[in-house]
Design a protein around this motif. Structure first.
Motif, PDB file in Angstrom:
ATOM      1  N   GLY A 203       0.815  -1.208   0.000  1.00  0.00           N
ATOM      2  CA  GLY A 203       0.000   0.000   0.000  1.00  0.00           C
ATOM      3  C   GLY A 203       0.843   1.251   0.000  1.00  0.00           C
ATOM      4  N   PHE A 204       0.301   2.319   0.603  1.00  0.00           N
ATOM      5  CA  PHE A 204       1.018   3.590   0.629  1.00  0.00           C
ATOM      6  C   PHE A 204       0.587   4.410   1.842  1.00  0.00           C
ATOM      7  CE2 PHE A 204      -2.955   4.643  -1.441  1.00  0.00           C
ATOM      8  CZ  PHE A 204      -3.269   5.905  -0.948  1.00  0.00           C
ATOM      9  N   ALA A 205       1.441   5.360   2.191  1.00  0.00           N
ATOM     10  CA  ALA A 205       1.141   6.310   3.257  1.00  0.00           C
ATOM     11  C   ALA A 205       1.506   7.703   2.764  1.00  0.00           C
ATOM     12  CB  ALA A 205       1.929   5.978   4.523  1.00  0.00           C
ATOM     13  N   LEU A 206       0.515   8.594   2.725  1.00  0.00           N
ATOM     14  CA  LEU A 206       0.718   9.971   2.296  1.00  0.00           C
ATOM     15  C   LEU A 206       0.520  10.885   3.501  1.00  0.00           C
ATOM     16  CD1 LEU A 206       1.091  12.099   0.050  1.00  0.00           C
ATOM     17  CD2 LEU A 206      -1.372  11.960  -0.369  1.00  0.00           C
ATOM     18  N   PHE A 207       1.580  11.579   3.878  1.00  0.00           N
ATOM     19  CA  PHE A 207       1.553  12.393   5.098  1.00  0.00           C
ATOM     20  C   PHE A 207       1.101  11.546   6.280  1.00  0.00           C
ATOM     21  CE2 PHE A 207       1.037  15.647   1.777  1.00  0.00           C
ATOM     22  CZ  PHE A 207       2.067  16.523   2.133  1.00  0.00           C
ATOM     23  N   GLY A 208       1.655  10.353   6.346  1.00  0.00           N
ATOM     24  CA  GLY A 208       1.312   9.449   7.441  1.00  0.00           C
ATOM     25  C   GLY A 208       2.328   8.338   7.537  1.00  0.00           C
ATOM     26  N   GLY A 209       1.977   7.275   8.229  1.00  0.00           N
ATOM     27  CA  GLY A 209       2.938   6.196   8.411  1.00  0.00           C
ATOM     28  C   GLY A 209       2.294   4.833   8.536  1.00  0.00           C
TER      29      GLY A 209
END
Length: 225
Positions: A203-209
């Motif tokens: 997946g991915f994390a945008l401005f997160g973790g």
């Protein structure tokens, strides 16, 4: 003329037909289903258990399985391996089979929007868990979970938030994802037992973790209970 007749004769021969049947899937643009990916993952697991693949090769191929979009991308991953017991080499076998493990819902969704969500304690893990986090947080704890199948995928999408994934020490953990102005941290682990569950996080994390790691002191005692 013999020269003009020989190509059609060769094309009609059983050997030529078999060669075409084997090479066609390698170029197939047909989109792969979750069942197709599971079938390939089962073959790779059997190959690991039999010593045909070492753990590093198995990890690389499993990662490629869950990134594959078409049957043409899946076929080369098992081209040098025998089919898993009870399973055919093509997607038609999967569609025609009556595998009871596929009768349960294939996926579970975990959503946290401006809040939190958690899955922990004793729970049955589906083939795929989807986690969507928007301005919130989610916890996925597999340390006491019941694994009804050995190949499990966790897909996460995070925007301004975080997902924490905990797994037992004695399972295999793989990850492939992206952190954009954030982090996507998966601590890879290889279980010594080839029968242990394999968990793939993507997946991915945008401005997160996103963080996935084994939890010290927590071990899976029984695969299916």
């Amino acid at each position: 003329m013999p020269l003009t007749k020989s190509p059609p004769d060769a094309a009609r021969s059983p050997v030529a037909h078999t060669a075409v049947a084997h090479t066609a899937p390698a170029h197939s643009p047909l989109r792969a289903s979750d069942a197709d990916r599971d079938r390939i993952a089962d073959i790779l697991r059997e190959a690991l258990a039999e010593g045909r693949l070492d753990p590093e090769e198995h990890a690389e191929r499993i990662d490629a399985v869950y990134r594959a979009k078409t049957l043409g991308e899946l076929e080369p991953l098992v081209r040098d391996l025998p089919a898993a017991p009870g399973r055919g080499a093509g997607p038609e076998t999967v569609r025609g089979g009556a595998d009871p493990s596929r009768t349960a819902p294939a996926a579970e969704n975990l959503v946290a929007i401006f809040g939190g969500a958690a899955r922990k304690g004793r729970w049955r893990v589906r083939r795929r868990t989807n986690a969507l986090v928007l301005f919130g947080g989610a916890e996925i704890d597999l340390t006491e979970a019941v694994f009804e199948r050995r190949e499990v995928e966790i897909r996460v999408a995070v925007l301004f938030g975080g997902v924490e994934i905990k797994v037992p020490e004695n399972v295999t953990l793989h990850g492939s994802g992206a952190g954009i102005f954030g982090g996507f941290d998966v601590s890879p682990a290889e279980a010594p037992d080839p029968e242990a569950p394999v968990i793939h996080v993507s997946g991915f994390a945008l401005f997160g973790g996103v963080e996935a790691r084994p939890k010290r002191g927590k071990r899976l005692k029984n695969l299916r209970s």
